[in-house]
Enzyme design. Sequence first.
Site, PDB file in Angstrom:
ATOM      1  CB  THR A   1     -81.629 -37.733  -9.486  1.00  4.93           C
ATOM      2  OG1 THR A   1     -81.969 -36.932 -10.564  1.00  4.93           O
ATOM      3  CG2 THR A   1     -82.716 -37.703  -8.469  1.00  4.93           C
TER       4      THR A   1
ATOM      5  CE  LYS B   1     -82.414 -33.888 -10.714  1.00  6.30           C
ATOM      6  NZ  LYS B   1     -81.090 -34.168 -10.191  1.00  6.30           N
TER       7      LYS B   1
ATOM      8  N   GLY C   1     -91.099 -38.581  -6.828  1.00  7.08           N
ATOM      9  CA  GLY C   1     -89.745 -38.192  -7.178  1.00  7.08           C
ATOM     10  C   GLY C   1     -89.200 -39.187  -8.177  1.00  7.08           C
TER      11      GLY C   1
ATOM     12  CB  SER D   1     -76.087 -40.827  -8.847  1.00  8.07           C
ATOM     13  OG  SER D   1     -76.485 -40.868 -10.189  1.00  8.07           O
TER      14      SER D   1
ATOM     15  N   GLY E   1     -74.609 -35.242  -0.842  1.00  5.67           N
ATOM     16  CA  GLY E   1     -73.974 -34.266  -1.722  1.00  5.67           C
ATOM     17  C   GLY E   1     -72.508 -34.044  -1.413  1.00  5.67           C
TER      18      GLY E   1
ATOM     19  CB  CYS F   1     -72.863 -38.884  -4.403  1.00  9.97           C
ATOM     20  SG  CYS F   1     -73.332 -39.361  -6.078  1.00  9.97           S
TER      21      CYS F   1
ATOM     22  CB  THR G   1     -75.673 -36.079  -4.922  1.00 11.18           C
ATOM     23  OG1 THR G   1     -76.038 -37.370  -5.407  1.00 11.18           O
ATOM     24  CG2 THR G   1     -76.761 -35.545  -4.023  1.00 11.18           C
TER      25      THR G   1
END
Length: 176
Positions: free
Chosen positions: A6, A38, A50, A129, A161, A164, A167
């Site tokens: 997440t 989420k 969230g 994360s 995204g 990471c 993600t």
Amino acid sequence: MRIRSTTVLLVRKGGEVAMAADGQVTLGETIIKSSAKKLRRLSNGAVIAGFAGSTADAFALLTRFESKLDEYQGRLERAAIELSKDWRTDKYLRNLEALLIVADKTDAFLISGKGDVISSDDGLLSVGSGSMYALAAARALLKHTSLSASEIAKESLRIAGEICIYTNNEVALEVL
């Protein structure tokens, strides 16, 4: 193995409140799900929440938080404080591993099991994360563009995204 998952980001700008989350759940170095949900609407849609961390723990906390919202007539800050107090002092809750971001039209808070109920100075909150990547992107976009809150939230998650490994670009968005 440690489960990582997440990135959740809240952006408040120009009367709009947007919360975005990616859908990836990772076990070790393996993606085990790419479309996890989420984000949740609570209190008849007036509150968005969230979560990051253990899914079962997050659902237990969301259920408890929704009860607090009912108990305190939808007053977000009071419900957040009361959940945090319970989370920190209750023998069962104390062991839950999750973080929550909750928001309504006027307030937003990051809630942790350490007793933290944190609001933001700049209208941005993040957990998970990839949260620092998303937060950095959102700060830059907030300061240097005319994008809306929802556009900033989506673009910041997309950027996170790309950086990471925990993600992805399966972005869910809720807007108040």
